[in-house]
Design an enzyme around this catalytic site. Structure first.
Site, short mmCIF file in Angstrom:
data_model
loop_
_atom_site.label_atom_id
_atom_site.label_comp_id
_atom_site.label_asym_id
_atom_site.label_seq_id
_atom_site.Cartn_x
_atom_site.Cartn_y
_atom_site.Cartn_z
N GLY A 295 0.83 -1.21 0.00
CA GLY A 295 0.00 0.00 0.00
C GLY A 295 0.86 1.26 0.00
O GLY A 295 0.64 2.19 -0.78
N HIS A 296 1.86 1.27 0.88
CA HIS A 296 2.75 2.45 0.93
C HIS A 296 3.50 2.62 -0.40
O HIS A 296 3.69 3.72 -0.89
CB HIS A 296 3.77 2.30 2.06
N ARG B 258 -0.65 -3.01 10.65
CA ARG B 258 -1.14 -3.73 11.84
C ARG B 258 -1.68 -5.12 11.51
O ARG B 258 -1.96 -5.89 12.43
CB ARG B 258 -2.21 -2.90 12.55
P1 AMP Z 1 0.80 4.72 7.90
O1 AMP Z 1 2.24 4.46 7.80
O2 AMP Z 1 0.00 3.50 8.19
O3 AMP Z 1 0.47 5.89 8.76
O4 AMP Z 1 0.33 5.12 6.44
C1 AMP Z 1 1.04 6.03 5.66
C2 AMP Z 1 0.21 6.36 4.44
O5 AMP Z 1 -0.05 5.16 3.71
C3 AMP Z 1 -1.15 6.97 4.78
O6 AMP Z 1 -1.45 7.99 3.83
C4 AMP Z 1 -2.07 5.79 4.65
O7 AMP Z 1 -3.41 6.15 4.34
C5 AMP Z 1 -1.44 5.05 3.50
N1 AMP Z 1 -1.84 3.66 3.49
C6 AMP Z 1 -1.72 2.75 4.48
N2 AMP Z 1 -2.26 1.56 4.11
C7 AMP Z 1 -2.72 1.74 2.85
C8 AMP Z 1 -3.40 0.89 1.91
N3 AMP Z 1 -3.71 -0.38 2.18
N4 AMP Z 1 -3.73 1.42 0.70
C9 AMP Z 1 -3.44 2.71 0.41
N5 AMP Z 1 -2.81 3.55 1.24
C10 AMP Z 1 -2.46 3.07 2.44
#
Ligand code: AMP
Length: 291
Positions: free
Chosen positions: A32-33, A194
């Site tokens: 995703g990232h 997570r």
């Molecule tokens: P985090 O590290 O979880 O705070 O996420 C960093 C960025 O990645 C944020 O903009 C999240 O919305 C995005 N993000 C996390 N998981 C996904 C996913 N499965 N699909 C798209 N974007 C994601």
């Protein structure tokens, strides 16, 4: 070659005058990232991914200490994805106690504490008091350090995205905010750092979350009332003994007010202590995923 910057001064030196697309993250990176980084690539000369587990957006008793930190693997993934720059600061760089204006050598810049207001009061804001204040504060601080023209956020955290957009609009920041579609596993589970906390039994039940959203979305497109559609979605979660529904609602995607004519289905489901977020725009969400 991915280069890692750790201080504000290094960022200023390396990136001054460059066109930058920025992807803020807390690390523990997954596909995703990386999909955000690929979108960023199309929007500027340089892509900067930050990796910072922001203490101010975790509440007491939340998983700040346990949050996965996998910097070496993260850097390998970013290298393979062709990301030029990683900003991986220590907390003291992001939240300095001393500033140059004190007349002492210190970290450049000023931390402005942002409050999320009513848009951040419901749903995730209600479940996690101060979470969105901490998130907006660090995003504004990171924007000020990195100075991007474009920043990419995941639709996965839809309320966060709405809040960032509102902050940028209110302050007239010269930054385009781009929303990236939710990246999912092949069974529909939204990717999340997570997910690694899930037991095998919880993981096996977790696809019910996306199924619940699609059931609610189908119910709406078949012409049922919002109430009936939401109930159909909730029942799908309640049928899973490993999962506990926190909320499933239909909201407007800019105000996050629950509304019978809303355009976004949002849910949070708990599997043990792990909170799993997901959402689906009504009408086109499933088509988008299947395309
Ligand atoms: P985090 O590290 O979880 O705070 O996420 C960093 C960025 O990645 C944020 O903009 C999240 O919305 C995005 N993000 C996390 N998981 C996904 C996913 N499965 N699909 C798209 N974007 C994601």
């Amino acid at each position: 070659m991915t280069r890692v910057l750790t201080t504000v001064a290094e960022v200023r030196d390396a990136l001054a005058g460059r066109s930058i697309a920025f992807v803020p993250t807390m690390g523990a990176l997954h596909e995703g990232h990386l999909s955000l980084a690929r979108i960023a690539r199309d929007h500027a000369d340089e892509v900067v991914v930050s990796i910072f587990v922001n203490p101010t957006q975790f509440g007491a008793g939340e998983d700040f200490d346990a949050y996965p930190r996998t910097l070496d693997t993260d850097l390998e993934l970013l290298e393979a994805a062709g990301v030029e720059w990683v900003f991986a600061p220590a907390a003291a760089e992001v939240y300095p106690e001393r500033f140059p204006s004190d007349g002492e050598a210190g970290v450049e810049g000023r931390v402005e504490h942002v409050t999320a207001g009513p848009l951040g009061a419901q749903f995730e804001g209600a479940a996690r008091p101060n979470h969105f204040d901490g998130m907006l504060t660090v995003v504004l601080r990171l924007f000020d350090i990195v100075r991007p023209q474009v920043a990419v956020f995941g639709q996965k955290d839809a309320q966060q995205l709405a809040l960032v957009r509102a902050m940028v609009a209110e302050r007239n920041l010269p930054i385009d905010i781009i929303a990236a579609p939710i990246s999912r596993e092949s069974d529909g589970l939204a990717r999340s750092s997570r997910n690694r906390y899930l037991t095998a039994a919880q993981r096996a039940s977790a696809p019910a979350i996306f199924q619940a959203l699609t059931a609610a979305s189908h119910s709406l497109t078949e012409g049922n009332t919002a109430r009936a559609a939401i109930e159909a979605g909730r029942r799908r979660i309640q049928a899973e003994p490993e999962l506990e529904l926190e909320y499933l609602e239909l909201v407007d995607d800019t105000t996050f007010e629950a509304s019978e004519s809303g355009n976004l289905l949002i849910t949070v489901v708990r599997a043990g202590a792990t909170r799993l977020l997901d959402n689906l725009p009504v009408a086109n969400g499933i088509d988008e995923f299947l395309r």
